[in-house]
Motif scaffolding. Structure first.
Motif, PDB file in Angstrom:
ATOM      1  N   ASP A 248       0.846  -1.187   0.000  1.00 58.40           N
ATOM      2  CA  ASP A 248       0.000   0.000   0.000  1.00 58.40           C
ATOM      3  C   ASP A 248       0.886   1.243   0.000  1.00 58.40           C
ATOM      4  O   ASP A 248       1.690   1.428   0.920  1.00 58.40           O
ATOM      5  N   PRO A 249       0.760   2.107  -1.012  1.00 55.66           N
ATOM      6  CA  PRO A 249       1.613   3.306  -1.035  1.00 55.66           C
ATOM      7  C   PRO A 249       1.172   4.373  -0.044  1.00 55.66           C
ATOM      8  O   PRO A 249       1.872   5.376   0.128  1.00 55.66           O
ATOM      9  N   GLY A 250       0.020   4.173   0.582  1.00 53.77           N
ATOM     10  CA  GLY A 250      -0.450   5.147   1.562  1.00 53.77           C
ATOM     11  C   GLY A 250      -1.025   6.399   0.950  1.00 53.77           C
ATOM     12  O   GLY A 250      -1.186   7.417   1.639  1.00 53.77           O
ATOM     13  N   CYS A 251      -1.335   6.361  -0.328  1.00 51.93           N
ATOM     14  CA  CYS A 251      -1.940   7.507  -0.999  1.00 51.93           C
ATOM     15  C   CYS A 251      -2.879   6.981  -2.070  1.00 51.93           C
ATOM     16  O   CYS A 251      -2.882   5.789  -2.386  1.00 51.93           O
ATOM     17  N   LYS A 252      -3.695   7.890  -2.610  1.00 47.81           N
ATOM     18  CA  LYS A 252      -4.625   7.539  -3.671  1.00 47.81           C
ATOM     19  C   LYS A 252      -4.457   8.532  -4.812  1.00 47.81           C
ATOM     20  O   LYS A 252      -3.645   9.453  -4.723  1.00 47.81           O
ATOM     21  N   ALA A 253      -5.206   8.333  -5.878  1.00 45.88           N
ATOM     22  CA  ALA A 253      -5.106   9.239  -7.024  1.00 45.88           C
ATOM     23  C   ALA A 253      -5.489  10.656  -6.613  1.00 45.88           C
ATOM     24  O   ALA A 253      -6.385  10.868  -5.777  1.00 45.88           O
ATOM     25  N   ASP A 254      -4.813  11.621  -7.236  1.00 41.12           N
ATOM     26  CA  ASP A 254      -5.110  13.037  -6.983  1.00 41.12           C
ATOM     27  C   ASP A 254      -6.230  13.552  -7.866  1.00 41.12           C
ATOM     28  O   ASP A 254      -6.920  14.505  -7.496  1.00 41.12           O
ATOM     29  N   ASP A 255      -6.393  12.948  -9.054  1.00 40.64           N
ATOM     30  CA  ASP A 255      -7.355  13.497 -10.014  1.00 40.64           C
ATOM     31  C   ASP A 255      -7.624  12.500 -11.125  1.00 40.64           C
ATOM     32  O   ASP A 255      -6.983  11.455 -11.225  1.00 40.64           O
ATOM     33  N   ASN A 256      -8.601  12.846 -11.971  1.00 39.09           N
ATOM     34  CA  ASN A 256      -8.881  12.143 -13.223  1.00 39.09           C
ATOM     35  C   ASN A 256      -8.452  13.060 -14.364  1.00 39.09           C
ATOM     36  O   ASN A 256      -8.830  14.236 -14.393  1.00 39.09           O
ATOM     37  N   ILE A 257      -7.672  12.541 -15.314  1.00 40.91           N
ATOM     38  CA  ILE A 257      -7.230  13.364 -16.434  1.00 40.91           C
ATOM     39  C   ILE A 257      -7.654  12.739 -17.764  1.00 40.91           C
ATOM     40  O   ILE A 257      -7.928  11.553 -17.839  1.00 40.91           O
ATOM     41  N   PHE A 258      -7.721  13.588 -18.802  1.00 39.71           N
ATOM     42  CA  PHE A 258      -8.157  13.181 -20.143  1.00 39.71           C
ATOM     43  C   PHE A 258      -9.529  12.490 -20.091  1.00 39.71           C
ATOM     44  O   PHE A 258      -9.769  11.502 -20.777  1.00 39.71           O
ATOM     45  N   VAL A 259     -10.402  13.053 -19.282  1.00 36.48           N
ATOM     46  CA  VAL A 259     -11.719  12.462 -19.065  1.00 36.48           C
ATOM     47  C   VAL A 259     -12.563  12.397 -20.348  1.00 36.48           C
ATOM     48  O   VAL A 259     -13.286  11.411 -20.552  1.00 36.48           O
ATOM     49  N   PRO A 260     -12.521  13.404 -21.251  1.00 34.53           N
ATOM     50  CA  PRO A 260     -13.324  13.276 -22.478  1.00 34.53           C
ATOM     51  C   PRO A 260     -12.959  12.073 -23.342  1.00 34.53           C
ATOM     52  O   PRO A 260     -13.753  11.648 -24.181  1.00 34.53           O
ATOM     53  N   ASP A 261     -11.757  11.511 -23.152  1.00 32.92           N
ATOM     54  CA  ASP A 261     -11.325  10.362 -23.947  1.00 32.92           C
ATOM     55  C   ASP A 261     -11.738   9.029 -23.346  1.00 32.92           C
ATOM     56  O   ASP A 261     -11.413   7.971 -23.897  1.00 32.92           O
ATOM     57  N   ARG A 262     -12.448   9.040 -22.237  1.00 36.41           N
ATOM     58  CA  ARG A 262     -12.801   7.777 -21.585  1.00 36.41           C
ATOM     59  C   ARG A 262     -13.731   6.947 -22.479  1.00 36.41           C
ATOM     60  O   ARG A 262     -14.425   7.479 -23.353  1.00 36.41           O
TER      61      ARG A 262
END
Length: 282
Positions: A248-262
């Motif tokens: 466990d790195p002890g952190c999580k994602a900060d954000d979602n990027i390039f969302v229109p390309d999902r």
């Protein structure tokens, strides 16, 4: 008709109709194989599936007594593979922009500690009730050294350590990342190049750079296809797929990027800021 292909384009396929089932799988083996938060698969009947290119670059790796996984040896993308009984194909949804909706999450009891599930799909601790099967337990591991996290590929030939913390962690939904990992999105941690040490198997790694990209390169294990850290000397950064981590790195994602390309079938994490491209510089 829904069409998919690997990152380099040497392997392509299509299927028609509705799959027999579909799921996001959070088991450790799927996370490793894809280098992502989870693998997403369609179960497609053989008569509804067809290859639209040659299969000369496909490599098979037996990940368990009941499953063989396949990937492209040129670019490392996960590719479809046949069920052991021969009745259907496992098709990775991450390579499909316009595939059918996904039905459920499975093996949620094994999900990555750095992932929050924010959609409303049904969730099962192991297999879905309508499709029972063997349970894949995560193997116990010893405690990492303070200030480090360890990672490895699915076959275990490649192992590495990362000095914490990450400078930033992105969930990326761009089409390259989805094809690279054959997943709904990638979760990559960024740190300095010298913060990553390969403790085993650096000579087992292959890499594929997208020809028209300035930097985009996929690093993976030649034997099992698992995503591995990319060390970029030109920018002095390391890009680590969190799906490859053992700790466990002890952190999580900060954000979602390039969302229109999902992909049309996927949802973004609702609790994170989302951006059309990269977040604004601070």
């Amino acid at each position: 008709m829904s069409k998919g292909q690997c990152l380099c384009g040497s392997v392509s396929w299509e299927f028609s109709g509705q799959p027999g089932s579909s799921y996001h799988c959070h088991c450790r083996m799927c996370r490793k194989a894809h280098g992502a938060a989870y693998g997403t698969y369609y179960f497609v009947a053989n008569e509804d599936f067809s290859w639209t290119s040659g299969r000369d670059t496909i490599v098979d790796y037996r990940s368990s007594p009941v499953l063989t996984r396949s990937f492209c040896r040129t670019c490392g993308s996960v590719t479809p593979n046949a069920d052991e009984d021969g009745g259907f194909m496992y098709v990775p949804a991450g390579s499909h922009d316009d595939g059918p909706e996904i039905a459920e999450h499975i093996f949620v009891a094994s999900k990555a500690p750095w992932l929050d599930i924010t959609d409303d799909l049904p969730k099962h601790d192991d297999h879905a009730p309508e499709a029972p099967g063997p349970v894949y337990d995560n193997p116990p591991v010893s405690e990492p050294a303070p200030g480090k996290v360890r990672g490895s590929c699915l076959c275990g030939d490649v192992r590495f350590e990362v000095d914490l913390p990450f400078t930033v962690v992105h969930n990326c939904y761009c089409s390259r990342c989805r094809q690279q990992r054959s997943a709904a999105f990638t979760t990559n941690g960024f740190t300095a190049k010298d913060a990553v040490t390969f403790t085993q198997g650096s000579d087992c790694l292959a890499s594929y750079k997208v020809p028209d990209a300035k930097y985009f390169t996929h690093v993976f294990c030649r034997k099992c296809g698992s995503g591995a850290p990319r060390l970029d000397s030109s920018r002095n950064i390391a890009v680590i797929p969190l799906g490859a981590l053992d700790d466990d790195p002890g952190c999580k994602a900060d954000d979602n990027i390039f969302v229109p390309d999902r992909a049309g079938w996927s949802e973004v994490n609702r609790d994170l800021p989302s951006y059309d491209r990269y977040p604004p510089r601070k």
